[in-house]
Design a protein around this motif. Structure first.
Motif, mmCIF file in Angstrom:
data_model
loop_
_atom_site.group_PDB
_atom_site.id
_atom_site.type_symbol
_atom_site.label_atom_id
_atom_site.label_comp_id
_atom_site.label_asym_id
_atom_site.label_seq_id
_atom_site.Cartn_x
_atom_site.Cartn_y
_atom_site.Cartn_z
ATOM 1 N N SER A 86 33.217 73.928 20.467
ATOM 2 C CA SER A 86 31.817 73.712 20.826
ATOM 3 C C SER A 86 30.866 74.612 20.049
ATOM 4 O O SER A 86 29.675 74.331 19.959
ATOM 5 C CB SER A 86 31.608 73.886 22.324
ATOM 6 O OG SER A 86 31.930 75.210 22.697
ATOM 7 N N THR A 113 27.226 77.109 24.994
ATOM 8 C CA THR A 113 28.509 76.466 24.716
ATOM 9 C C THR A 113 29.652 77.441 24.940
ATOM 10 O O THR A 113 29.503 78.655 24.810
ATOM 11 C CB THR A 113 28.573 75.931 23.263
ATOM 12 O OG1 THR A 113 28.439 77.018 22.340
ATOM 13 C CG2 THR A 113 27.505 74.893 23.005
ATOM 14 N N LEU A 171 27.694 73.135 27.484
ATOM 15 C CA LEU A 171 28.728 72.277 26.909
ATOM 16 C C LEU A 171 30.038 73.017 26.702
ATOM 17 O O LEU A 171 30.057 74.132 26.181
ATOM 18 C CB LEU A 171 28.290 71.746 25.539
ATOM 19 C CG LEU A 171 27.206 70.695 25.476
ATOM 20 C CD1 LEU A 171 26.915 70.325 24.024
ATOM 21 C CD2 LEU A 171 27.587 69.472 26.271
#
Length: 119
Positions: A51, A46, A16
């Motif tokens: 994030s 992340t 992500l």
């Protein structure tokens, strides 16, 4: 995206980047997403300014300061498992430019294919 990844049969890795759409609700949405992801995937990586709110204090997660270091860690994760048994989902806002992660990953897979299990 999390639900699609959860349906896969291999080791589930979610990557992500920042999600700009969260705006002022970023802390609330990050907390909710963290809880949801924690039961659906095997690993979470992340990268980005916000994030880390999703990955912090989550035992299956790692946060990275750069896309390059994230890709290196992703390659290392792939070295111990046959690539056919790994499912990777990459997600982030357009501003996160996560397509760069995908391009770097593909390049390194090709460069290191002799060191990776691709049977």
């Amino acid at each position: 995206a999390v639900n699609v990844l959860a349906l896969q049969s291999g080791k589930k890795i979610m990557v992500l980047g920042d999600m700009a759409e969260m705006d002022s609700h970023i802390e609330q949405y990050s907390k909710e997403l963290k809880q949801y992801i924690s039961t659906k995937v095997d690993s979470l990586l992340t990268v980005g300014e916000n994030s880390n709110l999703i990955s912090e204090n989550l035992n299956i997660a790692q946060h990275f300061d750069s896309q390059e270091s994230l890709v290196e860690a992703l390659i290392a994760m792939c070295q111990s498992t046959d690539l056919k048994n790994i499912d990777i989902m990459v997600k982030g806002s357009r501003s996160a430019k996560m397509e760069n992660v995908v391009k770097q990953f593909i390049t390194l897979i090709k460069e290191n294919q002799d060191d990776l299990l691709v049977n």
